[in-house]
Write an enzyme that holds these catalytic residues in place. Structure first.
Site, PDB file in Angstrom:
ATOM      1  N   HIS A   1     -82.536 -70.380  43.949  1.00  0.00           N
ATOM      2  CA  HIS A   1     -83.831 -71.050  44.117  1.00  0.00           C
ATOM      3  C   HIS A   1     -84.333 -70.876  45.556  1.00  0.00           C
ATOM      4  O   HIS A   1     -85.506 -70.592  45.796  1.00  0.00           O
ATOM      5  CB  HIS A   1     -83.713 -72.553  43.845  1.00  0.00           C
TER       6      HIS A   1
ATOM      7  N   LYS B   1     -83.708 -81.719  29.097  1.00  0.00           N
ATOM      8  CA  LYS B   1     -82.375 -81.127  29.205  1.00  0.00           C
ATOM      9  C   LYS B   1     -81.261 -82.164  29.112  1.00  0.00           C
ATOM     10  O   LYS B   1     -80.133 -81.910  29.501  1.00  0.00           O
ATOM     11  CB  LYS B   1     -82.252 -80.384  30.530  1.00  0.00           C
TER      12      LYS B   1
ATOM     13  N   ARG C   1     -84.395 -63.730  36.567  1.00  0.00           N
ATOM     14  CA  ARG C   1     -83.077 -63.251  36.969  1.00  0.00           C
ATOM     15  C   ARG C   1     -82.587 -62.106  36.105  1.00  0.00           C
ATOM     16  O   ARG C   1     -82.033 -61.150  36.574  1.00  0.00           O
ATOM     17  CB  ARG C   1     -82.058 -64.397  36.925  1.00  0.00           C
TER      18      ARG C   1
ATOM     19  N   SER D   1     -78.080 -73.495  37.561  1.00  0.00           N
ATOM     20  CA  SER D   1     -77.559 -74.811  37.952  1.00  0.00           C
ATOM     21  C   SER D   1     -76.428 -75.237  37.016  1.00  0.00           C
ATOM     22  O   SER D   1     -75.421 -75.788  37.468  1.00  0.00           O
ATOM     23  CB  SER D   1     -78.686 -75.837  37.943  1.00  0.00           C
TER      24      SER D   1
HETATM   25  N1  COA Z   1     -81.635 -68.941  40.962  1.00  0.00           N
HETATM   26  C1  COA Z   1     -80.702 -69.614  40.277  1.00  0.00           C
HETATM   27  N2  COA Z   1     -80.979 -70.269  39.153  1.00  0.00           N
HETATM   28  C2  COA Z   1     -82.233 -70.249  38.705  1.00  0.00           C
HETATM   29  C3  COA Z   1     -83.254 -69.560  39.366  1.00  0.00           C
HETATM   30  C4  COA Z   1     -82.906 -68.880  40.555  1.00  0.00           C
HETATM   31  N3  COA Z   1     -83.795 -68.209  41.256  1.00  0.00           N
HETATM   32  N4  COA Z   1     -84.404 -69.709  38.673  1.00  0.00           N
HETATM   33  C5  COA Z   1     -84.105 -70.449  37.622  1.00  0.00           C
HETATM   34  N5  COA Z   1     -82.798 -70.783  37.635  1.00  0.00           N
HETATM   35  C6  COA Z   1     -82.066 -71.540  36.636  1.00  0.00           C
HETATM   36  C7  COA Z   1     -82.119 -72.993  36.841  1.00  0.00           C
HETATM   37  O1  COA Z   1     -81.083 -73.409  37.686  1.00  0.00           O
HETATM   38  C8  COA Z   1     -81.984 -73.501  35.441  1.00  0.00           C
HETATM   39  O2  COA Z   1     -80.609 -73.532  35.138  1.00  0.00           O
HETATM   40  P1  COA Z   1     -80.031 -74.570  34.095  1.00  0.00           P
HETATM   41  O3  COA Z   1     -80.717 -74.312  32.807  1.00  0.00           O
HETATM   42  O4  COA Z   1     -78.627 -74.220  34.132  1.00  0.00           O
HETATM   43  O5  COA Z   1     -80.344 -75.926  34.658  1.00  0.00           O
HETATM   44  C9  COA Z   1     -82.629 -72.419  34.574  1.00  0.00           C
HETATM   45  O6  COA Z   1     -82.659 -71.293  35.377  1.00  0.00           O
HETATM   46  C10 COA Z   1     -84.049 -72.647  34.188  1.00  0.00           C
HETATM   47  O7  COA Z   1     -84.481 -73.764  34.789  1.00  0.00           O
HETATM   48  P2  COA Z   1     -85.727 -74.028  35.737  1.00  0.00           P
HETATM   49  O8  COA Z   1     -86.225 -72.845  36.424  1.00  0.00           O
HETATM   50  O9  COA Z   1     -85.358 -75.204  36.548  1.00  0.00           O
HETATM   51  O10 COA Z   1     -86.742 -74.349  34.721  1.00  0.00           O
HETATM   52  P3  COA Z   1     -86.616 -75.431  33.676  1.00  0.00           P
HETATM   53  O11 COA Z   1     -86.475 -74.701  32.376  1.00  0.00           O
HETATM   54  O12 COA Z   1     -85.627 -76.462  33.986  1.00  0.00           O
HETATM   55  O13 COA Z   1     -88.012 -76.089  33.902  1.00  0.00           O
HETATM   56  C11 COA Z   1     -90.332 -76.414  33.630  1.00  0.00           C
HETATM   57  C12 COA Z   1     -89.065 -75.688  33.187  1.00  0.00           C
HETATM   58  C13 COA Z   1     -90.044 -77.776  34.220  1.00  0.00           C
HETATM   59  C14 COA Z   1     -91.042 -75.593  34.636  1.00  0.00           C
HETATM   60  C15 COA Z   1     -91.148 -76.547  32.332  1.00  0.00           C
HETATM   61  O14 COA Z   1     -90.376 -77.201  31.363  1.00  0.00           O
HETATM   62  C16 COA Z   1     -92.428 -77.287  32.548  1.00  0.00           C
HETATM   63  O15 COA Z   1     -93.376 -76.732  33.040  1.00  0.00           O
HETATM   64  N6  COA Z   1     -92.472 -78.558  32.134  1.00  0.00           N
HETATM   65  C17 COA Z   1     -93.634 -79.398  32.283  1.00  0.00           C
HETATM   66  C18 COA Z   1     -94.296 -79.662  30.938  1.00  0.00           C
HETATM   67  C19 COA Z   1     -95.193 -78.528  30.553  1.00  0.00           C
HETATM   68  O16 COA Z   1     -96.167 -78.214  31.194  1.00  0.00           O
HETATM   69  N7  COA Z   1     -94.844 -77.912  29.433  1.00  0.00           N
HETATM   70  C20 COA Z   1     -95.557 -76.783  28.904  1.00  0.00           C
HETATM   71  C21 COA Z   1     -94.976 -75.504  29.455  1.00  0.00           C
HETATM   72  S1  COA Z   1     -95.771 -74.101  28.730  1.00  0.00           S
END
Ligand code: COA
Length: 161
Positions: free
Chosen positions: A17, A41, A91, A129
């Site tokens: 991140h 989650k 990724r 994560s």
């Molecule tokens: N390095 C390491 N890990 C990374 C990374 C990076 N550069 N980029 C993403 N990840 C990992 C995260 O750690 C996470 O791991 P986990 O699943 O083990 O926790 C995973 O990739 C994806 O997570 P993240 O990037 O945090 O996204 P998310 O899926 O948790 O969050 C939101 C998604 C919050 C952005 C999305 O649900 C959202 O926009 N919600 C708001 C409601 C909304 O508008 N919904 C409609 C969407 S179309």
């Protein structure tokens, strides 16, 4: 002023991140790292305030970053913050399908907000994560993947379990 939102769960923030935050901070005037307040989650290991504190501690070397909590639709939050871009890290190919659908849905909800995909350094392409938490919970070394203070917080959190 070009403002971008970098949303995610950040449970906890990783070096992957941080790599994306550093790269994007050079492309935009301001990056808002937005911690999602969603329960999708299931239960998070760290509380919202712990996650925010860990992000703040990790970005002290950067000037144009704000950390915030958001809930509800991401595009509405972005519009409220006058941001016209959403940053997402890609990724591996496996990220693509989910990210593609989310980017198109966000664009159909608000045409003026674009999703920008960035690739973290290849040494971080296999981490997430959840994986970091799993390895840490089993006593593995995650020092290459998270800042020192996050490693300490993980150790503390798993020490009694
Ligand atoms: N390095 C390491 N890990 C990374 C990374 C990076 N550069 N980029 C993403 N990840 C990992 C995260 O750690 C996470 O791991 P986990 O699943 O083990 O926790 C995973 O990739 C994806 O997570 P993240 O990037 O945090 O996204 P998310 O899926 O948790 O969050 C939101 C998604 C919050 C952005 C999305 O649900 C959202 O926009 N919600 C708001 C409601 C909304 O508008 N919904 C409609 C969407 S179309």
């Amino acid at each position: 002023m070009k403002i971008a939102i970098y949303p995610g769960s950040y449970d906890p923030i990783t070096n992957g991140h941080l790599d994306i935050i550093e790269r994007s901070s050079k492309l935009f005037d301001k990056i808002i790292v937005a911690v999602a307040r969603n329960a999708e989650k299931g239960s998070a290991l760290f509380s919202e305030s712990e996650r925010i504190t860990m992000i703040n501690k990790s970005i002290t070397h950067l000037k144009n970053i704000e950390v915030d909590l958001f809930e509800g639709l991401l595009v509405n939050y972005a519009a409220e913050k006058n941001a016209n871009a959403i940053i997402r890290g890609l990724r591996a190919l496996s990220d693509f399908e989910f990210e593609f659908k989310m980017a198109l849905m966000n664009r159909s909800l608000k045409e003026e907000i674009s999703t920008v995909f960035m690739m973290p350094h290849e040494k971080y392409t296999h981490i997430s994560s959840s994986l970091v938490k799993e390895v840490a919970s089993l006593g593995g070394d995650v020092s290459a993947y998270v800042p020192q203070h996050v490693e300490d917080a993980l150790k503390e959190s798993f020490s009694g379990k």
